[in-house]
Structures are given as C-alpha cells and as structure tokens.
Write a protein that holds these residues in place. Structure first.
Motif, PDB file in Angstrom:
ATOM      1  N   ASP A 170       0.611  -1.071   0.022  1.00  0.00           N
ATOM      2  CA  ASP A 170      -0.142   0.049   0.044  1.00  0.00           C
ATOM      3  C   ASP A 170       0.914   1.306  -0.107  1.00  0.00           C
ATOM      4  N   ARG A 171       2.275   1.193  -0.043  1.00  0.00           N
ATOM      5  CA  ARG A 171       3.112   2.336  -0.257  1.00  0.00           C
ATOM      6  C   ARG A 171       2.696   3.113  -1.482  1.00  0.00           C
ATOM      7  N   LEU A 172       3.057   4.329  -1.695  1.00  0.00           N
ATOM      8  CA  LEU A 172       2.995   5.227  -2.785  1.00  0.00           C
ATOM      9  C   LEU A 172       3.656   4.508  -3.869  1.00  0.00           C
ATOM     10  N   VAL A 173       4.870   4.042  -3.554  1.00  0.00           N
ATOM     11  CA  VAL A 173       5.692   3.452  -4.635  1.00  0.00           C
ATOM     12  C   VAL A 173       5.184   2.075  -5.287  1.00  0.00           C
ATOM     13  N   VAL A 213       2.277  11.822 -15.662  1.00  0.00           N
ATOM     14  CA  VAL A 213       1.381  10.530 -14.741  1.00  0.00           C
ATOM     15  C   VAL A 213       2.431   9.872 -14.071  1.00  0.00           C
ATOM     16  N   PHE A 214       3.554   9.468 -14.452  1.00  0.00           N
ATOM     17  CA  PHE A 214       4.641   8.514 -13.502  1.00  0.00           C
ATOM     18  C   PHE A 214       5.922   9.516 -13.053  1.00  0.00           C
ATOM     19  N   ARG A 215       5.822   9.657 -11.896  1.00  0.00           N
ATOM     20  CA  ARG A 215       7.010  10.532 -11.448  1.00  0.00           C
ATOM     21  C   ARG A 215       7.886   9.828 -10.253  1.00  0.00           C
ATOM     22  N   GLY A 216       8.856  10.456 -10.135  1.00  0.00           N
ATOM     23  CA  GLY A 216       9.582   9.894  -8.893  1.00  0.00           C
ATOM     24  C   GLY A 216       9.067  10.026  -7.584  1.00  0.00           C
ATOM     25  N   ILE A 217       9.529   9.230  -6.847  1.00  0.00           N
ATOM     26  CA  ILE A 217       9.231   9.194  -5.384  1.00  0.00           C
ATOM     27  C   ILE A 217      10.494   9.177  -4.485  1.00  0.00           C
ATOM     28  N   ASP A 218      10.717  10.105  -3.731  1.00  0.00           N
ATOM     29  CA  ASP A 218      11.988  10.032  -3.070  1.00  0.00           C
ATOM     30  C   ASP A 218      12.320   9.165  -1.926  1.00  0.00           C
ATOM     31  N   ARG A 219      13.350   8.986  -1.165  1.00  0.00           N
ATOM     32  CA  ARG A 219      13.358   7.684  -0.302  1.00  0.00           C
ATOM     33  C   ARG A 219      12.413   7.851   1.029  1.00  0.00           C
ATOM     34  N   GLY A 248       9.238   8.637   0.739  1.00  0.00           N
ATOM     35  CA  GLY A 248       7.932   8.534   0.143  1.00  0.00           C
ATOM     36  C   GLY A 248       7.113   9.708  -0.433  1.00  0.00           C
ATOM     37  N   ASN A 249       7.872  10.753  -0.794  1.00  0.00           N
ATOM     38  CA  ASN A 249       7.278  12.077  -1.085  1.00  0.00           C
ATOM     39  C   ASN A 249       7.143  11.900  -2.685  1.00  0.00           C
ATOM     40  N   LEU A 250       6.179  12.428  -3.155  1.00  0.00           N
ATOM     41  CA  LEU A 250       5.914  12.468  -4.768  1.00  0.00           C
ATOM     42  C   LEU A 250       6.748  13.631  -5.215  1.00  0.00           C
ATOM     43  N   GLU A 251       7.481  13.501  -6.245  1.00  0.00           N
ATOM     44  CA  GLU A 251       8.442  14.401  -6.788  1.00  0.00           C
ATOM     45  C   GLU A 251       7.579  15.097  -8.209  1.00  0.00           C
TER      46      GLU A 251
END
Length: 389
Positions: free
Chosen positions: A201-204, A297-303, A305-308
């Motif tokens: 269920d993590r954002l990643v 639509v598809f973006r990076g997620i930092d360590r 768990g924050n959306l970039e």
C-alpha cells in the motif's frame, strides 16, 4: 600515456550545466552534469536551438547522448574536440574503432579501438562492451553526427563512398548475432508475478503497479512513452462490454491514451490505444492516490515516500521493472523494459488474437517486426518441432 579526458574548469562546467537547465524536461539532472563534462559551448547552443525548434524530446535526448559520447571519443582518440564538419578520415576512424573483427584482434593488437582509448572511455563510464559495437549503434551515432552537422549549417562527408564502403566491410567483419533488447518477454504470467511483488500500500507500490500494467495493457508501450505520458493524454471513454461478441454483457471501464509524438507517430497524429477493465482501475487508483490532475503521470518518489514533480526518465522505468523482476524471484539480467512490448505481442499470439488487431494496440508499423514475436510463440506451441518427441 595518460589519455584521461581533460575536464573543463569549474566555471566553464557550471556555465554549461546552467545552460543545460533549460533542457531539464528532456535531460535528467544527473545527465546534465555528465554532458557538461564533455560538450562544448557550441554543442550546448546547438541543443538549445534544437529544443526551441520543437524537435521531439526523445530525439533530442538521443542526440544529446550521442553527442556526449562522440565528443568524449574524439578527445580520447585525437586529443581534440569534434571538428565541424568532420573529415572523412575521422568518420572512418570512428567506424574502425567501433566495428572490427574479434578474430583479427586476437592476432593484431592494433586492430579495432586502441586499448588506451577504450580504457579512457571505460573510466568515464561511456564504454561497456569489450567487443565491437552493434552496427545499429554505430549507424545511429553517425546519423546523429550528420544531423547535428546539418543543424550547424554545414555539409558533412557522411555520404562519401569511402565511408559507405568502410561501414559495409566493417559490419561484415564484426558480424554477430543480433540480440533482443530483452532476452525474455514479460508475458501475462510474469506480469502477474510482478504485480504481486508490488502489492503493498506504499505510494511507490501503487505507482509501480499502475506503471507496469499500463505499459503492458496499452500494447507494450516503449519506456520513453511511459516516462513521457501526461495526464492530458488520458481520455475517459464510455464503458465497453466485457465480451465483444455480447453487447449486453457486463460493462467494463475504458480509457483511451492519445499517443501524440512517438517513435512511429507524429505529434499531430490521431493515434490512440485503449485500456479496458483492471488496467483502468489500477491507473485511476494511482492518479487519485497521488493527486495527479495535470502533467506527468508517472513521477519519481523520494526515499521518504514523497511524490516529486519531475517525470520519471526512460532509464528509471527500466530500473523499476528490473527491481520488481528481482523481487518476484526472476533474473533481472534477462529482462528489460522492452520485454513488456515483446511480451504483449507474444501473449496476443498465444491467445490467438489476429496480428492486425494486436498491431492496432501496439502501434507497430512493421508487420515483419511484429510478426517475429508471433512466429516465436507459434513455433513453441506448434507441431513442427514435435515430429519426434
């Protein structure tokens, strides 16, 4: 003799890196610093000009990468940056350094790329093969070289008879079996395992599920197309019947993806592909969870768990697939993002879906290329190889 590539002084490198910031939608941040090491001020000006002229992001990214390699090779091989236009002799030297006969190299150490040039490029992380390059890679870099020469208002020697002859002979000498971009295809069974690997269920996890199922179900989209997919390309359609032959059957959600400019379509093309059923709900879950209403639509997620805001790069798409492949218990060396594309066509062949229908979704222009995957599937499932069992 030390032929390590000369570095620009810090001020020069910083100036070039800042100039490349204008291309941040095309060049990932880490690539910006890499290119600043090797590109001249004129090179950077050329790339910025191309961007203003509206050249496609994928084409500009490839040109920048090839230009960086060519500049690095020229420095290592000649001690100087690329001359514009390049002489026929330099073009032939490039071919000779990259296409050569491994058997002849065993008895003649000076054949092919000199050891010191290869060592320099390897130290810079630019050379990853010990043998000759793939002919298509050499042709692509020569094509990029030619394109950039033309954009500078110059005429090159790329059609010179001597160069054409050198390429023909070198390809014959360095002939090697053509390997597939992905040794193994990501077929439906492997995709199922990948989706289980990111079932959390993590954002990643939510992102990776949406990325993988969208790339596969939309016809095996190229990693560059997935990386550049924007919210504005997605259009909600009326629900469609689960059974195409039974109009009154259960209705499934449907989305269309307007492709715009791709490797095989133009920016003003009306080409689109469809998502039906589960891929729609998975993609919508990602968009809702991430709060994406515009842009990438598809973006990076930092360590943490924050959306970039920055879109994933094509390389990141490939790494995501490989990471999930490993988590699912498969060999990541045997798969790449192209396996989603080959896997889609392989799966449609296994299910008896007609090739023209499959090509509508995959958007292959070449029947021969698309049919290769069909042929492989049919041969393994057919009777011809089972005459004696």
């Amino acid at each position: 003799m030390d032929l390590r590539l000369p570095k620009p002084v810090p001020d020069q490198k910083l100036r070039r890196a800042e100039a490349l910031d204008a291309l941040d939608s095309v060049l990932p941040f880490d690539r910006r610093d890499f290119l600043a090491e090797f590109l001249t001020d004129d090179d950077v000006a050329t790339l910025r000009h191309l961007a203003k002229e509206g050249i496609g992001a994928n084409s500009l990214r490839a040109l920048a990468s090839d230009l960086g390699y060519l500049e690095a090779w020229s420095l290592a091989a000649t001690g100087f940056s690329l001359p514009w236009p390049a002489s026929e002799a330099l073009l032939i030297k490039f071919v000779a350094h990259h296409l050569w006969d491994p058997a002849k190299r065993d008895v003649l150490a000076t054949h092919g790329m000199p050891d010191e040039v290869a060592a320099t490029l390897k130290a810079e992380g630019l050379l990853r093969v010990d043998g000759p390059h793939a002919p298509n890679t050499v042709r692509r870099r020569l094509s990029s070289w030619s394109t950039l020469t033309g954009w500078r208002g110059l005429k090159g020697n790329f059609s010179a008879p001597g160069l054409r002859s050198a390429i023909k002979l070198a390809v014959r000498a360095s002939a090697r079996p053509r390997g597939r971009k992905s040794k193994k295809a990501v077929t439906a069974d492997i995709l199922t395992a990948l989706l289980k690997a990111c079932a959390g269920d993590r954002l990643v996890d939510v992102r990776d599920r949406a990325l993988l199922i969208t790339a596969f179900a939309s016809g095996g989209r190229r990693r560059s197309e997935i990386a550049s997919l924007r919210f504005e390309q997605i259009v909600e359609e009326d629900p469609v019947p689960a059974d195409p032959k039974a109009p009154d059957s259960e209705k499934l959600p449907c989305l269309s993806i307007r492709l715009g400019r791709t490797k095989t379509t133009q920016a003003d093309s009306d080409a689109f592909v469809l998502l039906v059923g589960r891929p729609v709900t998975v993609l919508q879950s990602w968009l809702e969870r991430a709060g994406i209403r515009e842009g990438a639509v598809f973006r990076g997620i930092d360590r943490w768990g924050n959306l970039e805001k920055r879109a994933l790069t094509p390389q990141a798409v490939n790494l995501i697939l490989k990471r999930r492949i490993a988590e699912a218990g498969f060999d990541p060396m045997a798969f790449s993002a192209h396996g989603l594309r080959s896997g889609y066509l392989t799966e449609t062949a296994r299910r008896g879906i007609p090739l023209p229908e499959a090509m509508q979704q995959s958007q292959h222009r070449s029947v021969q290329q698309a049919s290769n995957y069909y042929n492989d599937a049919e041969r393994t499932l057919g009777r011809a190889a089972r005459v004696i069992v």
